[in-house]
Design an enzyme around this catalytic site. Structure first.
Site, short mmCIF file in Angstrom:
data_model
loop_
_atom_site.label_atom_id
_atom_site.label_comp_id
_atom_site.label_asym_id
_atom_site.label_seq_id
_atom_site.Cartn_x
_atom_site.Cartn_y
_atom_site.Cartn_z
N THR A 1 0.82 -1.22 0.00
CA THR A 1 0.00 0.00 0.00
C THR A 1 0.85 1.26 0.00
OG1 THR A 1 -1.82 -1.06 1.15
CG2 THR A 1 -1.68 1.32 1.37
N ASP B 1 -0.11 -6.89 4.52
CA ASP B 1 -0.92 -8.12 4.67
C ASP B 1 -0.09 -9.35 5.00
OD1 ASP B 1 -3.17 -6.65 4.27
OD2 ASP B 1 -3.39 -7.16 2.14
N1 ASP Z 1 -2.71 -5.41 0.21
C1 ASP Z 1 -1.64 -4.58 0.70
C2 ASP Z 1 -0.37 -5.42 0.73
O1 ASP Z 1 -0.21 -6.20 1.61
C3 ASP Z 1 -1.96 -4.05 2.05
C4 ASP Z 1 -0.97 -3.10 2.64
O2 ASP Z 1 0.15 -2.95 2.22
O3 ASP Z 1 -1.35 -2.44 3.65
O4 ASP Z 1 0.45 -5.31 -0.14
#
Ligand code: ASP
Length: 332
Positions: free
Chosen positions: A12, A86
């Site tokens: 993210t 994640d």
């Molecule tokens: N879906 C994202 C990831 O794990 C979530 C994040 O980075 O907060 O890459």
């Protein structure tokens, strides 16, 4: 000034909205443009081994990162890995086994909101991570997030949306950060030279029990894997009602050379399978391992690391219960 390597991997923190949801689009260099003050803390260089949502990260990527750290270790004083939240706890655990005893800080960080958003945790987390990577008091693999420094083997994502995404499970925080100042609480032990490994056995699976889980599912998962982690209920027990005796299926698997670890699906305080009769039967089977206070992420990574080294049951047991990076309380 310390020399820090920033390793971009996506997540993210590096994401933008491309019309169908957030997707990583920025490299480490571009992330740094949002935190110009970092250049006053240390000298930074960047590298981008891959750029992805951490949902897609696999054991091969953990090995890739460990190999990269091995190659770059002597050239830098500390490392920051920008990573999706994640699966960050899995990567932190895996690197804790693949890179053991490092004196230099290896910091994983990320964010719940992209760095380009007006309201974001990215800038604080990245700056804090650089401060920690430049510290002489922090050693080895850690997660730095929302002002907390967490041992790599003890991190767990416990909030899916808020900035306080990570907790330290069954272990104190190694330190905290406030207004750009690090307060280190615990100094980890380290070796003269870290021990790097690049082998993992990814044939490890996790089964979370629900009431009524069929023993046939356990037997299928044992057939497909070298190691199986079972998240049981409470302090740990195995259903044994008529026609569905999970323990006998597990015992067969163990006789056939499979490694089984019993753990709990309760986040805090760990397992103790001797407490109830439903667990005691498994406790009497010396070849079934118990996770005690370890996180499930650490159990997964540790099993992959151990099973890549040996298939000898006694050695597996010894390695499993030997603490690495404070992953398990020393019961010996
Ligand atoms: N879906 C994202 C990831 O794990 C979530 C994040 O980075 O907060 O890459």
């Amino acid at each position: 000034m310390k020399k820090i390597l920033i390793i971009g991997t996506g997540g993210t923190i590096a994401s933008g909205n491309m019309g169908e949801g957030l997707t990583p689009i920025m490299n480490a260099e571009q992330l740094l443009n949002f935190v110009p003050a970092v250049k006053k803390i240390c000298r930074v260089e960047c590298i981008q081994p891959f750029c992805m949502d951490s949902t897609n990260i696999c054991p091969e990527h953990w090995v890739q990162l460990a190999v990269l750290l091995h190659r770059q270790y002597d050239q830098y004083d500390g490392f920051v890995i920008c990573h999706g939240t994640d699966t960050m706890a899995y990567t932190a655990a895996a690197l804790s086994y693949l890179v053991q005893g490092a004196k230099k800080p290896i910091i994983l960080t990320g964010a719940q909101k992209p760095i380009s958003f007006d309201s974001t945790d990215s800038r604080v987390n990245l700056t804090d991570a650089v401060i920690c990577a430049s510290s002489d008091r922090l050693h080895g693999v850690m997660v730095v997030f929302n002002g907390k420094v967490i041992q790599g083997t003890r991190a767990c994502k416990t909030n899916s949306k808020s900035y306080a995404a990570f907790s330290s499970i069954n272990y104190p925080y190694l330190g905290v950060l406030r207004d750009g100042r690090l307060f280190p609480y615990i100094e980890n032990a380290y070796l003269d030279k870290p021990v790097f490994t690049d082998q993992l056995d990814s044939r490890v699976a996790l089964l979370k029990l629900i009431p009524g889980t069929k023993s046939s599912l356990v037997s299928f998962m044992l057939e497909q894997n070298d190691g199986l982690i079972i998240e049981a209920f409470g302090v740990g027990g195995l259903p044994d009602y008529a026609g569905n005796d999970l323990l006998s299926v597990i015992e067969d698997g163990v006789k056939n050379g499979k490694t089984v670890v019993l753990t709990t699906q309760v986040q805090n305080e760990g397992s103790d399978i001797r407490v109830y009769q439903v667990g005691y039967r498994a406790y009497r089977c010396p070849r079934i391992l118990e996770a005690f206070d370890m996180t499930t992420e650490a159990v997964c990574a540790k099993l992959m690391w151990i099973l890549a080294r040996t298939d000898d049951m006694e050695r597996i047991q010894k390695l499993f219960y030997t603490p690495v990076s404070n992953d398990i309380f020393d019961y010996s």
